[in-house]
Scaffold this active site. Structure first.
Site, PDB file in Angstrom:
ATOM      1  N   CYS A 232       0.986  -8.267  -4.104  1.00 29.91           N
ATOM      2  CA  CYS A 232       0.602  -7.291  -5.142  1.00 29.91           C
ATOM      3  C   CYS A 232      -0.529  -6.442  -4.566  1.00 29.91           C
ATOM      4  CB  CYS A 232       0.162  -7.995  -6.423  1.00 29.91           C
ATOM      5  SG  CYS A 232       1.350  -9.191  -7.075  1.00 29.91           S
ATOM      6  N   GLY A 236      -4.686  -1.589  -1.610  1.00 25.85           N
ATOM      7  CA  GLY A 236      -4.934  -2.289  -0.362  1.00 25.85           C
ATOM      8  C   GLY A 236      -6.327  -2.734  -0.015  1.00 25.85           C
ATOM      9  N   GLY A 237      -7.240  -2.835  -0.978  1.00 26.15           N
ATOM     10  CA  GLY A 237      -8.598  -3.284  -0.645  1.00 26.15           C
ATOM     11  C   GLY A 237      -8.614  -4.639   0.036  1.00 26.15           C
ATOM     12  N   LYS A 238      -7.870  -5.587  -0.507  1.00 24.35           N
ATOM     13  CA  LYS A 238      -7.833  -6.932   0.076  1.00 24.35           C
ATOM     14  C   LYS A 238      -6.962  -6.965   1.325  1.00 24.35           C
ATOM     15  CE  LYS A 238      -8.628  -8.886  -4.503  1.00 24.35           C
ATOM     16  NZ  LYS A 238      -8.493  -7.585  -5.212  1.00 24.35           N
ATOM     17  N   ASP A 256       4.178  -3.755  -3.102  1.00 21.16           N
ATOM     18  CA  ASP A 256       3.800  -3.388  -4.469  1.00 21.16           C
ATOM     19  C   ASP A 256       4.987  -2.712  -5.135  1.00 21.16           C
ATOM     20  OD1 ASP A 256       0.948  -3.331  -5.989  1.00 21.16           O
ATOM     21  OD2 ASP A 256       2.194  -1.687  -6.709  1.00 21.16           O
ATOM     22  N   ASP A 301      -2.439 -11.397  -5.747  1.00 20.79           N
ATOM     23  CA  ASP A 301      -3.531 -10.872  -6.575  1.00 20.79           C
ATOM     24  C   ASP A 301      -2.872 -10.340  -7.840  1.00 20.79           C
ATOM     25  OD1 ASP A 301      -5.945  -9.924  -7.495  1.00 20.79           O
ATOM     26  OD2 ASP A 301      -5.912  -8.114  -6.259  1.00 20.79           O
ATOM     27  N   CYS A 354      -8.651 -11.028 -11.631  1.00 26.56           N
ATOM     28  CA  CYS A 354     -10.007 -10.587 -11.974  1.00 26.56           C
ATOM     29  C   CYS A 354     -10.223 -10.784 -13.477  1.00 26.56           C
ATOM     30  CB  CYS A 354     -10.272  -9.147 -11.556  1.00 26.56           C
ATOM     31  SG  CYS A 354      -9.103  -7.941 -12.203  1.00 26.56           S
TER      32      CYS A 354
END
Length: 401
Positions: A232, A236-238, A256, A301, A354
């Site tokens: 997920c 793309g931060g992670k 995604d 995520d 989160c």
């Protein structure tokens, strides 16, 4: 008492109107467009506009109580007045705006009481009930923390620099920052600044990523040469953090359901110098089935309520409801069930959200493990907003050999 100029006031009014009433647009996009459209505003003006805009979104329910009515397209100025009177900042007489009365507001402020906890913490009544049901007495402490302004945290891109070097580089550009203990790649800005204008950003030396979010990449225990799937990935931060941890060696498949998010990930990866990322849009179930038992590591995520990140996204509490949370919990369980087949035997995955609700977090993992004998929990971590950063949950799960 500070004054707020009329043109700033009009800008705040129009931005709130967009956020609350015109297609309920995302606050971060609304304020970004407003500031871009008014490039002549000085840095202090921009800071004031952003602060009042986000504060009013954050404290909407409380301000409506002081006003004696709900938010409506025609009374945004009254809401701004209620905010100014409550905080005793940036107040200017509002004679130029017809129909603004402040006597009732002042009377309620003098009493210094509010009727319910939902009004006190400025959240919908249903959410106060849900938080109390799931978190017990500690829900108030967490809501108090979630009503604070989020710090700006950066992750040093270790493909190009280190946290220590990044602090020095930003200091050369008049951006003061400092390293965060126990977060090896994280630095925190001393005060909010537009870091996207810096050479350090343009050169790909960092990404904006909360400290709690950075814990996820570290917990996944990736190594050079592995095949890793970020199921997920979003923008793309992670994914980019995983690429840095793998030193660009091995393969990361970022997936995604939204192609436009993956397009943004490609742009970010190019700037970061991350070359081991392949993107795949999830257009049907075949995309997942082709990867069954192919990955050493898997990151899920999962989509969630986002209640752990209300510090930075306060408008989301006005955009979701209990039905949304019930739907998202079913989706989370389905994603866990379907995507977990991607891991090889002996491989590991993380389920992360989160959210701060146990029903989206450990309870989801418990249900999954109960229904899937071939998996076992290695470690889980809950980070609550009262600890200082965003609220996150992460569970490291192994597929047994």
């Amino acid at each position: 008492m500070e004054l707020i100029h009329r043109n700033l006031l009009i800008g705040i009014h129009d931005a709130l109107q967009e956020t609350f009433f015109e297609d309920r647009k995302y606050a971060d996009k609304v304020i970004e467009r407003l500031l871009k459209a008014n490039r002549k505003w000085g840095s202090e003006d921009r800071k004031v506009v952003s602060q009042i805009f986000y504060d009013i979104i954050r404290w909407k329910k409380r301000l409506e109580y002081y006003m004696g009515e709900g938010a409506k397209p025609g009374n945004i100025y009254k809401m701004i007045l209620a905010y100014c009177l409550w905080t005793k900042t940036h107040y200017k007489k509002f004679e130029e705006f017809d129909g603004i009365k402040n006597a009732d507001i002042l009377n309620k402020l003098k009493k210094n009481t509010v009727p319910t906890k939902a009004v006190e913490y400025s959240i919908p009544e249903w959410l106060a009930e849900t938080l109390e049901k799931e978190l017990g007495s500690k829900w108030e402490r967490e809501m108090e923390a979630l009503n604070e302004q989020a710090p700006t945290i950066l992750r040093a891109n270790t493909l190009k620099t280190s946290a220590k070097e990044l602090v020095s580089d930003l200091n050369d550009e008049n951006v003061e920052s400092f390293q965060i203990r126990n977060y090896p790649d994280a630095i925190q800005l001393a005060e909010k600044k537009n870091v996207f204008l810096t050479s350090a950003f343009k050169d790909g030396l960092f990404e904006v990523q909360d400290a709690s979010s950075q814990k996820i990449g570290e917990l996944l225990d990736v190594h050079e040469g592995m095949r890793v799937v970020d199921a997920c990935a979003g923008a793309g931060g992670k994914t980019l953090h995983l690429a840095a941890l793998m030193k660009n060696k091995g393969q990361i498949i970022a997936m995604d359901i939204h192609g436009w998010k993956l397009a943004e990930l490609k742009r970010r990866a190019k700037r970061a110098g991350a070359h081991n990322i392949e993107t795949r849009e999830i257009t049907d179930t075949k995309v997942i089935k082709r990867l069954h038992e192919k990955a050493d590591r898997l990151l899920i995520d999962a989509p969630c309520s986002g209640l752990g990140v209300l510090k930075r996204n306060p408008d989301s509490k006005w955009k979701i409801d209990q039905d949304f949370i019930d739907r998202i919990k079913k989706e989370q369980q389905q994603i866990l069930q379907d995507y977990s087949k991607i891991i090889k035997k002996g491989g590991k995955m993380i389920y992360a959200t989160c959210s701060i609700l146990p029903s989206e977090n450990n309870e989801q993992v418990e249900t999954f493990l109960k229904n899937n004998d071939g998996f076992s929990l290695i470690k889980e971590e809950k980070i609550m907003p009262s600890e200082g950063f965003d609220g996150f949950y992460m569970a490291l799960i192994q597929r047994n050999t």
